[in-house]
Design a protein around this motif. Structure first.
Motif, mmCIF file in Angstrom:
data_model
loop_
_atom_site.group_PDB
_atom_site.id
_atom_site.type_symbol
_atom_site.label_atom_id
_atom_site.label_comp_id
_atom_site.label_asym_id
_atom_site.label_seq_id
_atom_site.Cartn_x
_atom_site.Cartn_y
_atom_site.Cartn_z
ATOM 1 N N GLN A 34 0.826 -1.206 0.000
ATOM 2 C CA GLN A 34 0.000 0.000 0.000
ATOM 3 C C GLN A 34 0.862 1.258 0.000
ATOM 4 O OE1 GLN A 34 -2.345 -0.914 3.448
ATOM 5 N NE2 GLN A 34 -4.089 -1.572 2.220
ATOM 6 N N LEU A 35 1.940 1.259 0.768
ATOM 7 C CA LEU A 35 2.833 2.416 0.786
ATOM 8 C C LEU A 35 3.480 2.599 -0.582
ATOM 9 C CD1 LEU A 35 4.605 1.939 4.251
ATOM 10 C CD2 LEU A 35 2.722 3.500 3.684
ATOM 11 N N ASN A 36 3.892 1.504 -1.197
ATOM 12 C CA ASN A 36 4.531 1.569 -2.503
ATOM 13 C C ASN A 36 3.598 2.166 -3.561
ATOM 14 O OD1 ASN A 36 6.853 1.113 -4.081
ATOM 15 N ND2 ASN A 36 5.868 -0.673 -4.984
ATOM 16 N N ARG B 147 2.252 10.598 -0.280
ATOM 17 C CA ARG B 147 1.011 10.696 0.476
ATOM 18 C C ARG B 147 1.346 10.633 1.962
ATOM 19 N NH1 ARG B 147 -3.446 9.515 -3.070
ATOM 20 N NH2 ARG B 147 -2.736 10.415 -5.021
ATOM 21 N N TYR B 148 0.382 11.031 2.785
ATOM 22 C CA TYR B 148 0.573 11.085 4.226
ATOM 23 C C TYR B 148 -0.277 10.008 4.890
ATOM 24 C CZ TYR B 148 2.328 15.581 2.737
ATOM 25 O OH TYR B 148 3.023 16.563 2.085
ATOM 26 N N CYS C 39 -3.743 6.138 3.135
ATOM 27 C CA CYS C 39 -2.903 7.261 2.713
ATOM 28 C C CYS C 39 -3.769 8.422 2.236
ATOM 29 C CB CYS C 39 -1.961 6.812 1.601
ATOM 30 S SG CYS C 39 -0.788 5.553 2.135
ATOM 31 N N PHE C 40 -3.309 9.641 2.538
ATOM 32 C CA PHE C 40 -4.046 10.856 2.203
ATOM 33 C C PHE C 40 -3.187 11.756 1.324
ATOM 34 C CE2 PHE C 40 -5.685 9.265 6.157
ATOM 35 C CZ PHE C 40 -7.053 9.441 6.055
ATOM 36 N N ARG C 41 -3.823 12.423 0.382
ATOM 37 C CA ARG C 41 -3.130 13.342 -0.525
ATOM 38 C C ARG C 41 -2.669 14.602 0.202
ATOM 39 N NH1 ARG C 41 -3.604 13.656 -6.156
ATOM 40 N NH2 ARG C 41 -5.234 12.115 -5.945
ATOM 41 N N LYS D 144 5.052 10.381 6.119
ATOM 42 C CA LYS D 144 4.936 10.552 4.679
ATOM 43 C C LYS D 144 5.529 9.331 3.997
ATOM 44 C CE LYS D 144 6.106 13.729 0.940
ATOM 45 N NZ LYS D 144 6.793 14.984 0.580
ATOM 46 N N VAL D 145 4.931 8.933 2.896
ATOM 47 C CA VAL D 145 5.496 7.867 2.074
ATOM 48 C C VAL D 145 6.505 8.525 1.139
ATOM 49 C CG1 VAL D 145 5.050 6.031 0.412
ATOM 50 C CG2 VAL D 145 3.299 6.631 2.117
#
Length: 190
Positions: free
Chosen positions: A112-114, A119-120, A150-152, A174-175
């Motif tokens: 999911q992070l990848n 995103r935050y 994750c949020f924009r 943050k990613v």
């Protein structure tokens, strides 16, 4: 290469802190190397940022060679020593230092992070254990180890996470994707 920065909107940039210095007026500067835009394209091998990306308090050398990610705006400026126009980055904000992912993250969270660079996301820490805040299948906010949301924008994160966290302190991350690797971004202290 920096000419590719011209006429771009404010966006995420990632680079490595190389050194600190000052301009001809004595204002602090930070040199970044191997700077990438939010799409992962290298935009310059180095540039000077017109403000200091604050080093770790009391340990400025500890910040050297650290990977950072920040939101910035490309700007044209005149070099003071040659009067030649050049393009740099200005209005740095939301600066995050990159750290390696914890080795015990679930493969689902890593995937999911990848999929969500720049995103935050938010988490809670209880008894030295990080859990991620996310929305479950029923549409309710919850926290756990197997999922992440994750949020924009920071505003979107706060609007969704604060009501769930209530009075519990939550942490924002943050990613960061840099050269095809994924990192956690920890907010820089000001």
């Amino acid at each position: 290469m920096r000419k590719t920065l011209m006429d771009r909107p404010r966006q995420h940039f990632t680079g490595v802190i190389r050194t600190y210095g000052s301009d001809h007026n004595g204002r602090g500067l930070t040199a970044l190397t191997n700077v990438e835009d939010q799409a992962g394209n290298t935009v310059t091998d180095h540039l000077w940022v017109q403000n200091v990306i604050h080093p770790v308090p009391g340990r400025p050398k500890h910040s050297l060679m650290r990977l950072i990610s920040a939101v910035a705006t490309p700007r044209t400026y005149i070099r003071h020593n040659s009067q030649q126009p050049d393009v740099g980055l200005a209005d740095f904000g939301r600066i995050f230092y990159a750290v390696n992912l914890p080795p015990d993250l679930s493969p689902q969270v890593v995937a999911q992070l990848n999929d969500h660079p720049n995103r935050y996301f938010a988490g809670l820490i209880s008894e030295r254990q990080l859990t991620f805040i996310y929305m479950d299948e029923s549409g309710h906010m919850t926290d756990g180890l197997q999922d992440v949301m994750c949020f924009r924008s920071m505003r979107g994160l706060a609007a969704n996470v604060q009501p769930y966290a209530q009075s519990r302190p939550f942490f924002v991350f943050k990613v960061i994707r840099y050269r095809s690797e994924i990192y956690f971004g920890l907010p820089a202290r000001h």
